[in-house]
Design a protein around this motif. Structure first.
Motif, PDB file in Angstrom:
ATOM      1  N   LEU A  28     -22.409  21.356 -13.284  1.00  0.00           N
ATOM      2  CA  LEU A  28     -21.593  21.376 -12.078  1.00  0.00           C
ATOM      3  C   LEU A  28     -21.170  19.967 -11.702  1.00  0.00           C
ATOM      4  N   LEU A  29     -19.894  19.799 -11.462  1.00  0.00           N
ATOM      5  CA  LEU A  29     -19.346  18.543 -10.958  1.00  0.00           C
ATOM      6  C   LEU A  29     -19.024  18.748  -9.485  1.00  0.00           C
ATOM      7  N   LEU A  30     -19.712  18.004  -8.628  1.00  0.00           N
ATOM      8  CA  LEU A  30     -19.545  18.146  -7.183  1.00  0.00           C
ATOM      9  C   LEU A  30     -19.062  16.807  -6.642  1.00  0.00           C
ATOM     10  N   ALA A  31     -17.803  16.748  -6.247  1.00  0.00           N
ATOM     11  CA  ALA A  31     -17.184  15.476  -5.909  1.00  0.00           C
ATOM     12  C   ALA A  31     -16.741  15.422  -4.450  1.00  0.00           C
ATOM     13  N   ASP A  32     -17.152  14.369  -3.783  1.00  0.00           N
ATOM     14  CA  ASP A  32     -16.717  14.094  -2.413  1.00  0.00           C
ATOM     15  C   ASP A  32     -16.135  12.689  -2.400  1.00  0.00           C
ATOM     16  N   PRO A  33     -14.952  12.525  -2.988  1.00  0.00           N
ATOM     17  CA  PRO A  33     -14.371  11.181  -3.128  1.00  0.00           C
ATOM     18  C   PRO A  33     -13.826  10.668  -1.805  1.00  0.00           C
ATOM     19  N   PRO A  34     -13.545   9.376  -1.730  1.00  0.00           N
ATOM     20  CA  PRO A  34     -12.823   8.867  -0.558  1.00  0.00           C
ATOM     21  C   PRO A  34     -11.545   9.674  -0.350  1.00  0.00           C
ATOM     22  N   TYR A  35     -11.197   9.901   0.902  1.00  0.00           N
ATOM     23  CA  TYR A  35     -10.067  10.761   1.238  1.00  0.00           C
ATOM     24  C   TYR A  35      -8.727  10.022   1.293  1.00  0.00           C
ATOM     25  N   GLY A  36      -8.757   8.713   1.129  1.00  0.00           N
ATOM     26  CA  GLY A  36      -7.516   7.967   1.257  1.00  0.00           C
ATOM     27  C   GLY A  36      -7.104   7.760   2.698  1.00  0.00           C
ATOM     28  N   LEU A  37      -8.099   7.713   3.603  1.00  0.00           N
ATOM     29  CA  LEU A  37      -7.820   7.590   5.034  1.00  0.00           C
ATOM     30  C   LEU A  37      -8.233   6.237   5.606  1.00  0.00           C
ATOM     31  N   LEU A  54      -3.585   8.433  -5.720  1.00  0.00           N
ATOM     32  CA  LEU A  54      -3.413   9.573  -6.615  1.00  0.00           C
ATOM     33  C   LEU A  54      -3.611   9.171  -8.073  1.00  0.00           C
ATOM     34  N   GLN A  55      -3.194   7.968  -8.433  1.00  0.00           N
ATOM     35  CA  GLN A  55      -3.419   7.486  -9.800  1.00  0.00           C
ATOM     36  C   GLN A  55      -4.911   7.315 -10.075  1.00  0.00           C
ATOM     37  N   TRP A  56      -5.633   6.738  -9.104  1.00  0.00           N
ATOM     38  CA  TRP A  56      -7.081   6.570  -9.241  1.00  0.00           C
ATOM     39  C   TRP A  56      -7.777   7.921  -9.340  1.00  0.00           C
ATOM     40  N   THR A  57      -7.317   8.886  -8.542  1.00  0.00           N
ATOM     41  CA  THR A  57      -7.903  10.229  -8.584  1.00  0.00           C
ATOM     42  C   THR A  57      -7.753  10.847  -9.965  1.00  0.00           C
ATOM     43  N   GLU A  58      -6.565  10.698 -10.552  1.00  0.00           N
ATOM     44  CA  GLU A  58      -6.346  11.247 -11.891  1.00  0.00           C
ATOM     45  C   GLU A  58      -7.237  10.554 -12.923  1.00  0.00           C
ATOM     46  N   GLU A  59      -7.467   9.271 -12.739  1.00  0.00           N
ATOM     47  CA  GLU A  59      -8.299   8.527 -13.687  1.00  0.00           C
ATOM     48  C   GLU A  59      -9.743   9.017 -13.655  1.00  0.00           C
ATOM     49  N   TRP A  60     -10.300   9.183 -12.448  1.00  0.00           N
ATOM     50  CA  TRP A  60     -11.705   9.592 -12.422  1.00  0.00           C
ATOM     51  C   TRP A  60     -11.865  11.057 -12.816  1.00  0.00           C
ATOM     52  N   ILE A  61     -10.883  11.878 -12.501  1.00  0.00           N
ATOM     53  CA  ILE A  61     -10.949  13.281 -12.924  1.00  0.00           C
ATOM     54  C   ILE A  61     -10.946  13.373 -14.447  1.00  0.00           C
ATOM     55  N   ASP A  62     -10.061  12.620 -15.093  1.00  0.00           N
ATOM     56  CA  ASP A  62      -9.990  12.666 -16.552  1.00  0.00           C
ATOM     57  C   ASP A  62     -11.234  12.079 -17.206  1.00  0.00           C
ATOM     58  N   ALA A  63     -11.919  11.178 -16.510  1.00  0.00           N
ATOM     59  CA  ALA A  63     -13.166  10.624 -17.044  1.00  0.00           C
ATOM     60  C   ALA A  63     -14.341  11.573 -16.818  1.00  0.00           C
ATOM     61  N   ALA A  64     -14.305  12.354 -15.740  1.00  0.00           N
ATOM     62  CA  ALA A  64     -15.444  13.204 -15.376  1.00  0.00           C
ATOM     63  C   ALA A  64     -15.421  14.580 -16.019  1.00  0.00           C
ATOM     64  N   ASP A 212     -22.476  14.043  -9.372  1.00  0.00           N
ATOM     65  CA  ASP A 212     -21.718  13.626  -8.196  1.00  0.00           C
ATOM     66  C   ASP A 212     -21.253  12.194  -8.416  1.00  0.00           C
ATOM     67  N   PRO A 213     -19.968  11.982  -8.670  1.00  0.00           N
ATOM     68  CA  PRO A 213     -19.485  10.632  -8.961  1.00  0.00           C
ATOM     69  C   PRO A 213     -19.487   9.699  -7.752  1.00  0.00           C
ATOM     70  N   PHE A 214     -19.553  10.266  -6.545  1.00  0.00           N
ATOM     71  CA  PHE A 214     -19.477   9.466  -5.318  1.00  0.00           C
ATOM     72  C   PHE A 214     -20.614   9.908  -4.393  1.00  0.00           C
ATOM     73  N   MET A 215     -21.811   9.435  -4.656  1.00  0.00           N
ATOM     74  CA  MET A 215     -23.019   9.954  -4.013  1.00  0.00           C
ATOM     75  C   MET A 215     -23.070   9.716  -2.507  1.00  0.00           C
ATOM     76  N   GLY A 216     -22.511   8.626  -2.022  1.00  0.00           N
ATOM     77  CA  GLY A 216     -22.534   8.376  -0.583  1.00  0.00           C
ATOM     78  C   GLY A 216     -23.943   8.342  -0.032  1.00  0.00           C
ATOM     79  N   SER A 217     -24.248   9.260   0.884  1.00  0.00           N
ATOM     80  CA  SER A 217     -25.569   9.308   1.510  1.00  0.00           C
ATOM     81  C   SER A 217     -26.601  10.035   0.656  1.00  0.00           C
ATOM     82  N   GLY A 218     -26.176  10.613  -0.472  1.00  0.00           N
ATOM     83  CA  GLY A 218     -27.119  11.251  -1.384  1.00  0.00           C
ATOM     84  C   GLY A 218     -27.400  12.711  -1.118  1.00  0.00           C
TER      85      GLY A 218
END
Length: 262
Positions: A28-37, A54-64, A212-218
Motif C-alpha cells: 500500500l502506498l499512502l501519500a499525504d504530500p504537500p498541497y501546494g498551499l 504538478l511537475q514535482w508530483t508527477e516525478e514522485w508518483i513515477d518514482a513511487a 508513506d513518502p511524506f511521513m510528516g508527524s508519523g
C-alpha cells in the motif's frame, strides 16, 4: 520480514530515498504530500508555483508506483485545487476506485465572503490491477441495536452485512485534529488515526508493508504498527523525524492490547 528498510523512517527526500526500496515490495502506498498551499513544514517543500508543483508530483508518483506489488493500491490526500489534474495524471497509470471526501467537521465560523467555505479534503483511491487487496470485513461499521431489531424478518436472519455492519461510504466525517485533541502533535496538517487506519486495514494485508513518502508527524507509521503492518517512509524535517520516533516509542511502551487494532 527481511530488509534493512523495513519499519524505518529515513530523514531524506523521497525522490532519493525511494531508490532504497525494491520494486514490487510494497502493498500500500499512502501519500499525504504537500498541497501546494504554502504551508510551513520547516522547509520550502510547499512553496512551488502551480507548474512546478504538478511537475514535482508527477516525478514522485513515477518514482513511487514501481514499488507497489501487482495487486497494490494507493491512497492520496489532496486539496480540491489540484485533485483534478493529479487524478488525471494517476488515471493514466492506475485504475481509479473511489474519490473519497473527508469532511473535517470544521465549525461554521468565519470563512471568505466571495465563495463557499472549504471544509473538506479530497482523497483518491487507486489500484494497479483488478485483483487489488481489499478487506471490507475489516472496516465495516456496526449497525446499532435498533437497526438490527428493525431487520428481524426471516430473510435477514444470519445476514453477514447485518451482523458485521455496513460498507463505509465515500464521505468520511471525521473531525480534524484541533489543538486540544488528544492525538494532536506539533504538525500543521496531521491526519487522524481513524482515517489512516481504515485505509491500512482495508488495503494492506496483515504483515504487509505500507509506504508513506511524506511521513510528516508519523501517523502512517503509528497506524501501521497499531494494525499489525510494517511501514517505511521518508521525512525531510529532522524535528518531525524525532517526533515520529517519540510517537512510536510511546506506542511501544503501551501494553499489547492497548496498541494493536488489527
Amino acid at each position: 520480514m527481511s530488509g534493512d528498510w523495513i519499519n524505518r523512517v529515513f530523514g531524506e527526500d523521497a525522490l532519493q530515498g525511494l531508490q532504497r526500496i525494491p520494486d514490487g515490495s510494497v502493498d500500500l502506498l499512502l501519500a499525504d504530500p504537500p498541497y501546494g498551499l504554502g504551508k510551513d513544514y520547516g522547509n520550502d517543500s510547499d512553496k512551488l508555483d502551480t507548474a512546478a508543483y504538478l511537475q514535482w508530483t508527477e516525478e514522485w508518483i513515477d518514482a513511487a508506483l514501481p514499488k507497489l506489488k501487482s495487486n497494490g493500491s494507493l491512497y492520496i490526500f489532496l486539496t480540491w485545487r489540484f485533485s483534478p489534474e493529479i487524478f488525471v495524471m494517476l488515471k493514466q497509470r492506475m485504475t481509479m476506485i473511489n474519490e473519497i471526501i473527508w469532511d473535517r467537521r470544521v465549525p461554521s465560523m468565519g470563512g471568505g465572503t466571495r465563495r463557499f467555505s472549504s471544509v473538506h479534503d479530497t482523497i483518491g483511491f487507486f489500484a494497479r490491477a483488478k485483483d487489488y487487496h481489499f478487506d471490507l470485513d475489516a472496516i465495516r461499521i456496526p449497525y446499532d441495536a435498533e437497526t438490527k431489531k428493525a431487520r428481524s424478518r426471516s430473510i435477514f436472519v444470519g445476514a453477514k452485512w447485518l451482523e458485521l455492519g455496513y460498507n463505509p461510504k465515500d464521505v468520511w466525517s471525521v473531525s480534524r485534529l484541533h489543538r486540544e485533541h488528544r492525538e494532536r502533535a506539533d504538525h500543521p496538517t496531521q491526519k487522524p488515526l481513524e482515517i489512516v487506519e481504515r485505509m491500512i486495514k482495508a488495503s494492506c494485508p496483515p504483515g504487509g508493508v505500507v509506504l508513506d513518502p511524506f511521513m510528516g508527524s508519523g501517523t502512517t507509521a503509528v497506524a501501521a504498527r497499531r494494525c499489525g503492518r510494517n511501514f517505511v517512509g521518508f521525512e525531510l524535517n529532522p524535528e518531525y523525524c524525532a517526533l515520529i520516533e517519540r510517537r512510536l516509542a510511546q506506542l511501544d511502551a503501551k501494553k499489547p492490547d492497548e496498541r494493536v487494532r488489527a
